[in-house]
Design an enzyme around this catalytic site. Structure first.
Site, PDB file in Angstrom:
ATOM      1  CG  ASP A   6      95.692  94.434  62.147  1.00 14.42           C
ATOM      2  OD1 ASP A   6      94.730  95.218  62.232  1.00 14.42           O
ATOM      3  OD2 ASP A   6      95.565  93.208  62.006  1.00 14.42           O
ATOM      4  CG  ASP A  28      88.691  89.282  68.391  1.00  8.40           C
ATOM      5  OD1 ASP A  28      87.958  89.804  67.527  1.00  8.40           O
ATOM      6  OD2 ASP A  28      89.492  89.923  69.090  1.00  8.40           O
TER       7      ASP A  28
END
Length: 242
Positions: free
Chosen positions: A8, A129
């Protein structure tokens, strides 16, 4: 079953968040390309990358770091974060990204997903998500009113390569994957589903290899690798023996 190590990106660095909160970021490596090489050396075969700044900004923000990773490793890379139009999809695929992940735009602009998946078969994934069952957008800053299943079903006939389902409540907290919700989603659609959020230990690998999880295409692991809670060699050995 593919185990995807996660990188990330925030401000050009390799970080992990807790529950998607940018204020709760831990920096694990200042050099994302070096981290990508380390994962390749450990034997991983597919890299999962998210441009966190891009997810909030709605456009790529860590392009330099992504391009450095693409040069550093030969394994395929799937990339999400800030991919909101066809031009961005095309730009990343031309630069060597194997698969782009469309998240926010999958909720707000489903035609983008359809068009991209049609033009680039097998190279477009959808990132869903979920927070309390509802899909979050804009880098998880906003929660929509639609469920992951409702959105996934929109793309049943679109040629989407995979659905990446993340349980936000568990992400970065090492609580274990939410396999019940992920398997329920996988059993309700024909698109391959990848589990994400909360991967904690070798027990998660074992759970992924159980018969009930046979429809899952893989899982994403982040903090457990960086914290040393998951031994890559042991995890990959288990998967290859299955």
């Amino acid at each position: 079953m593919i185990l995807f190590p996660a990188i990330d990106l925030k401000n050009g660095q390799c970080v992990r968040l807790e529950q998607g909160d940018m204020a709760r970021a831990t920096v694990f490596n200042l050099d994302p390309a070096a981290q990508a090489r380390a994962f390749a050396a450990q034997g991983f075969e597919y890299l999962h990358v998210v441009d966190l700044d891009g997810a909030f900004a709605g456009r790529p923000m860590n392009a330099q770091a992504v391009e450095a990773m693409l040069k550093a490793v030969t394994m395929p890379v799937q990339l999400g974060g800030g991919i909101r139009d066809l031009r961005t999809v095309e730009a990343w695929l031309e630069k060597g990204v194997a698969r782009v992940i469309i998240g926010t735009a999958a909720v707000r602009d489903p035609e983008l997903v359809r068009g991209a998946a049609k033009k680039y078969p097998g190279r477009v994934a959808v990132g869903l998500d979920a927070r309390d069952g509802k899909v979050a957008v804009q880098g998880w800053a906003e929660t929509s009113e639609v469920t992951a299943l409702e959105i996934a079903q929109r793309f049943e006939d679109a040629g989407v390569a995979a659905i990446i389902f993340t349980d936000i409540a568990r992400d970065g907290l090492l609580k274990g994957l939410n396999l019940d919700a992920t398997i329920a989603l996988a059993e309700s659609i024909s698109i391959p589903v990848i589990a994400s959020g909360g991967f904690a230990s070798i027990e998660d690998v074992k759970a992924l290899l159980e018969l009930r999880a046979k429809k899952l295409a893989g899982a994403i692991v982040g903090r457990a690798l960086y914290d040393g809670r998951l031994d890559p060699a042991a995890a990959l050995k288990l998967i290859r023996a299955a």
